[in-house]
Design a protein around this motif. Structure first.
Motif, PDB file in Angstrom:
ATOM      1  N   ASP A  28       0.822  -1.209   0.000  1.00  0.00           N
ATOM      2  CA  ASP A  28       0.000   0.000   0.000  1.00  0.00           C
ATOM      3  C   ASP A  28       0.858   1.263   0.000  1.00  0.00           C
ATOM      4  OD1 ASP A  28      -2.686   1.075   0.033  1.00  0.00           O
ATOM      5  OD2 ASP A  28      -2.309   1.734   2.085  1.00  0.00           O
ATOM      6  N   ASP A  29       2.027   1.200   0.625  1.00  0.00           N
ATOM      7  CA  ASP A  29       2.915   2.365   0.724  1.00  0.00           C
ATOM      8  C   ASP A  29       3.720   2.617  -0.547  1.00  0.00           C
ATOM      9  OD1 ASP A  29       2.170   2.959   3.335  1.00  0.00           O
ATOM     10  OD2 ASP A  29       3.739   1.724   4.222  1.00  0.00           O
ATOM     11  N   LEU A  30       3.727   1.673  -1.473  1.00  0.00           N
ATOM     12  CA  LEU A  30       4.541   1.804  -2.679  1.00  0.00           C
ATOM     13  C   LEU A  30       4.149   3.025  -3.516  1.00  0.00           C
ATOM     14  CD1 LEU A  30       4.647  -1.943  -3.759  1.00  0.00           C
ATOM     15  CD2 LEU A  30       6.637  -0.560  -3.116  1.00  0.00           C
ATOM     16  N   ASN A  35       2.020   5.781  -2.161  1.00  0.00           N
ATOM     17  CA  ASN A  35       3.276   6.540  -2.219  1.00  0.00           C
ATOM     18  C   ASN A  35       3.585   7.237  -0.898  1.00  0.00           C
ATOM     19  OD1 ASN A  35       5.611   7.615  -3.352  1.00  0.00           O
ATOM     20  ND2 ASN A  35       4.553   9.398  -4.213  1.00  0.00           N
ATOM     21  N   ASP A  36       3.729   6.445   0.156  1.00  0.00           N
ATOM     22  CA  ASP A  36       3.972   7.001   1.483  1.00  0.00           C
ATOM     23  C   ASP A  36       5.399   6.720   1.936  1.00  0.00           C
ATOM     24  OD1 ASP A  36       3.459   8.244   3.936  1.00  0.00           O
ATOM     25  OD2 ASP A  36       1.432   7.436   3.975  1.00  0.00           O
ATOM     26  N   ASP A  37       5.979   7.685   2.643  1.00  0.00           N
ATOM     27  CA  ASP A  37       7.358   7.575   3.110  1.00  0.00           C
ATOM     28  C   ASP A  37       7.462   7.150   4.567  1.00  0.00           C
ATOM     29  OD1 ASP A  37       8.030   8.502   0.617  1.00  0.00           O
ATOM     30  OD2 ASP A  37       8.478  10.547   1.271  1.00  0.00           O
ATOM     31  N   ARG A  42       8.368   5.175  11.159  1.00  0.00           N
ATOM     32  CA  ARG A  42       9.662   4.852  10.550  1.00  0.00           C
ATOM     33  C   ARG A  42       9.544   4.912   9.031  1.00  0.00           C
ATOM     34  NH1 ARG A  42      11.601  -0.658  13.418  1.00  0.00           N
ATOM     35  NH2 ARG A  42      13.526  -0.098  12.309  1.00  0.00           N
ATOM     36  N   PRO A  43      10.674   5.057   8.320  1.00  0.00           N
ATOM     37  CA  PRO A  43      10.616   5.056   6.857  1.00  0.00           C
ATOM     38  C   PRO A  43      10.005   3.760   6.330  1.00  0.00           C
ATOM     39  CG  PRO A  43      12.748   5.839   7.609  1.00  0.00           C
ATOM     40  CD  PRO A  43      12.045   5.307   8.820  1.00  0.00           C
ATOM     41  N   THR A  44       9.212   3.873   5.301  1.00  0.00           N
ATOM     42  CA  THR A  44       8.551   2.691   4.731  1.00  0.00           C
ATOM     43  C   THR A  44       9.560   1.758   4.072  1.00  0.00           C
ATOM     44  OG1 THR A  44       8.042   4.135   2.844  1.00  0.00           O
ATOM     45  CG2 THR A  44       6.272   3.703   4.412  1.00  0.00           C
ATOM     46  N   CYS A  45       9.125   0.538   3.836  1.00  0.00           N
ATOM     47  CA  CYS A  45      10.024  -0.516   3.353  1.00  0.00           C
ATOM     48  C   CYS A  45      10.733  -0.111   2.064  1.00  0.00           C
ATOM     49  CB  CYS A  45       9.221  -1.800   3.140  1.00  0.00           C
ATOM     50  SG  CYS A  45      10.226  -3.260   2.797  1.00  0.00           S
ATOM     51  N   HIS A  46       9.985   0.453   1.114  1.00  0.00           N
ATOM     52  CA  HIS A  46      10.616   0.785  -0.168  1.00  0.00           C
ATOM     53  C   HIS A  46      11.582   1.953  -0.049  1.00  0.00           C
ATOM     54  CE1 HIS A  46       7.225   3.661  -0.243  1.00  0.00           C
ATOM     55  NE2 HIS A  46       8.004   4.396  -1.018  1.00  0.00           N
ATOM     56  N   LYS A  47      11.399   2.817   0.972  1.00  0.00           N
ATOM     57  CA  LYS A  47      12.334   3.916   1.178  1.00  0.00           C
ATOM     58  C   LYS A  47      13.670   3.413   1.721  1.00  0.00           C
ATOM     59  CE  LYS A  47      11.622   7.586   0.485  1.00  0.00           C
ATOM     60  NZ  LYS A  47      11.715   8.375  -0.773  1.00  0.00           N
ATOM     61  N   VAL A  48      13.620   2.323   2.493  1.00  0.00           N
ATOM     62  CA  VAL A  48      14.832   1.776   3.098  1.00  0.00           C
ATOM     63  C   VAL A  48      15.534   0.785   2.166  1.00  0.00           C
ATOM     64  CG1 VAL A  48      15.772   0.463   5.042  1.00  0.00           C
ATOM     65  CG2 VAL A  48      13.890   2.077   5.418  1.00  0.00           C
ATOM     66  N   PHE A  49      14.736  -0.086   1.530  1.00  0.00           N
ATOM     67  CA  PHE A  49      15.330  -1.199   0.766  1.00  0.00           C
ATOM     68  C   PHE A  49      15.114  -1.102  -0.741  1.00  0.00           C
ATOM     69  CE2 PHE A  49      14.227  -2.880   5.008  1.00  0.00           C
ATOM     70  CZ  PHE A  49      15.503  -3.222   5.444  1.00  0.00           C
ATOM     71  N   GLY A  50      14.365  -0.115  -1.203  1.00  0.00           N
ATOM     72  CA  GLY A  50      14.085   0.009  -2.628  1.00  0.00           C
ATOM     73  C   GLY A  50      12.774  -0.662  -3.002  1.00  0.00           C
ATOM     74  N   GLU A  51      12.208  -0.250  -4.130  1.00  0.00           N
ATOM     75  CA  GLU A  51      10.893  -0.754  -4.537  1.00  0.00           C
ATOM     76  C   GLU A  51      10.909  -2.252  -4.833  1.00  0.00           C
ATOM     77  OE1 GLU A  51       8.641   1.512  -7.427  1.00  0.00           O
ATOM     78  OE2 GLU A  51       9.816   3.297  -6.938  1.00  0.00           O
ATOM     79  N   SER A 173       1.506  14.051  11.564  1.00  0.00           N
ATOM     80  CA  SER A 173       2.270  12.863  11.155  1.00  0.00           C
ATOM     81  C   SER A 173       2.975  12.239  12.353  1.00  0.00           C
ATOM     82  CB  SER A 173       3.297  13.240  10.086  1.00  0.00           C
ATOM     83  OG  SER A 173       2.664  13.726   8.920  1.00  0.00           O
ATOM     84  N   GLU A 174       3.473  13.077  13.263  1.00  0.00           N
ATOM     85  CA  GLU A 174       4.166  12.568  14.456  1.00  0.00           C
ATOM     86  C   GLU A 174       3.204  11.776  15.329  1.00  0.00           C
ATOM     87  OE1 GLU A 174       4.374  15.714  13.329  1.00  0.00           O
ATOM     88  OE2 GLU A 174       6.420  15.496  12.524  1.00  0.00           O
ATOM     89  N   GLN A 175       1.962  12.248  15.465  1.00  0.00           N
ATOM     90  CA  GLN A 175       0.974  11.544  16.280  1.00  0.00           C
ATOM     91  C   GLN A 175       0.550  10.230  15.634  1.00  0.00           C
ATOM     92  OE1 GLN A 175      -1.684  14.962  16.336  1.00  0.00           O
ATOM     93  NE2 GLN A 175      -1.533  15.090  18.573  1.00  0.00           N
ATOM     94  N   LEU A 176       0.415  10.244  14.309  1.00  0.00           N
ATOM     95  CA  LEU A 176      -0.076   9.069  13.607  1.00  0.00           C
ATOM     96  C   LEU A 176       1.002   8.024  13.347  1.00  0.00           C
ATOM     97  CD1 LEU A 176      -2.368  10.700  10.877  1.00  0.00           C
ATOM     98  CD2 LEU A 176      -3.081   9.570  12.982  1.00  0.00           C
ATOM     99  N   GLY A 177       2.250   8.455  13.215  1.00  0.00           N
ATOM    100  CA  GLY A 177       3.313   7.537  12.819  1.00  0.00           C
ATOM    101  C   GLY A 177       3.321   7.276  11.331  1.00  0.00           C
ATOM    102  N   LYS A 178       2.487   8.016  10.594  1.00  0.00           N
ATOM    103  CA  LYS A 178       2.454   7.952   9.136  1.00  0.00           C
ATOM    104  C   LYS A 178       2.083   9.345   8.637  1.00  0.00           C
ATOM    105  CE  LYS A 178      -2.350   6.283   9.001  1.00  0.00           C
ATOM    106  NZ  LYS A 178      -3.253   5.214   8.501  1.00  0.00           N
TER     107      LYS A 178
END
Length: 237
Positions: A28-30, A35-37, A42-51, A173-178
């Motif tokens: 869903d974050d892709l 397209n969420d960071d 924390r940074p989403t999976c694709h931001k850390v490891f690539g799409e 964003s800080e309260q939600l974590g997203k």
């Protein structure tokens, strides 16, 4: 609630469900979808490891989940019913993937209530409902109890998504974590967009009351599930 105590091996079912949940979040974050960071602060999976790795990680979690489900420590008939229930809840017709498709198609439009409910009941409520029903089946629920659990799951699943939509426009964003405000920026189909915040929260509250009614036959044994339902509409993130 159904079995009287936690049945042996039930944690395997919980783990498989969380694998499917996490796979859905990764995908869903892709960039091609939401397209969420940011996810859970924390940074989403694709931001850390690539799409590419993010896609494969989601695929691997989904595949592993069904391997775990195939080995559940319950009667074979129950195992098959659980796999069917979860596959339907995460699938295309009134399931998570189908809901995501309609959600994407509804962007930049003004959907009617029927379309909005279909998106929320499919994209979010279906997996929550499948989790509750599959737990009941594992515990030995009869046909009547399964129906009551399904009704409860559908109601709190929709209430959860309504509150999630409200939080997207009322919290940081800080309260939600997203990332907050994503739904508005993408012109997503949401309850607040259609009804406003106050009316949306009223609808969520009514759904929780409906969920409680579904559990009337379980008496005091239903208190844990009722507490979960209250948490879903009272949470702030």
């Amino acid at each position: 609630m159904i079995a009287g105590s936690l049945p042996s091996g039930i944690e395997e079912l919980g783990a498989a469900l969380e694998m499917l949940h996490t796979y859905s979040l990764i995908h869903d974050d892709l960039p091609a979808l939401d397209n969420d960071d940011l996810r859970r602060g924390r940074p989403t999976c694709h931001k850390v490891f690539g799409e590419a790795i993010a896609i494969l990680a989601g695929d691997a979690l989904q595949t592993q989940a069904y391997e775990v489900l195939s080995r559940l420590h319950c009667a074979p008939e129950s195992r098959v019913r659980i796999i069917e229930e979860i596959a339907h809840g995460t699938g295309t017709i009134e399931g998570m993937i189908g809901g995501q498709v309609v959600d994407l198609e509804a962007e930049h439009t003004t959907p009617d209530l029927k379309t909005l409910e279909y998106i929320h009941r499919s994209k979010t409520a279906a997996l929550i409902g499948a989790s509750i029903v599959s737990g009941g089946v594992y515990g030995g629920a009869n046909h009547k109890a399964v129906g009551e659990l399904r009704s409860f799951g559908q109601s709190i699943g929709l209430a959860f998504q309504i509150v999630d939509d409200v939080l997207d426009v009322t919290q940081t964003s800080e309260q939600l974590g997203k990332t907050a405000g994503k739904d508005t920026a993408a012109e997503k189909a949401t309850y607040p967009a259609l009804f406003g915040i106050e009316e949306s929260l009223k609808k969520a509250g009514a759904l929780v009351e409906s969920a409680f009614t579904s559990l009337d036959g379980f008496g005091a044994q239903a208190e844990t599930l009722k507490a979960l339902a209250r948490f879903l509409v009272e949470r702030k993130k």
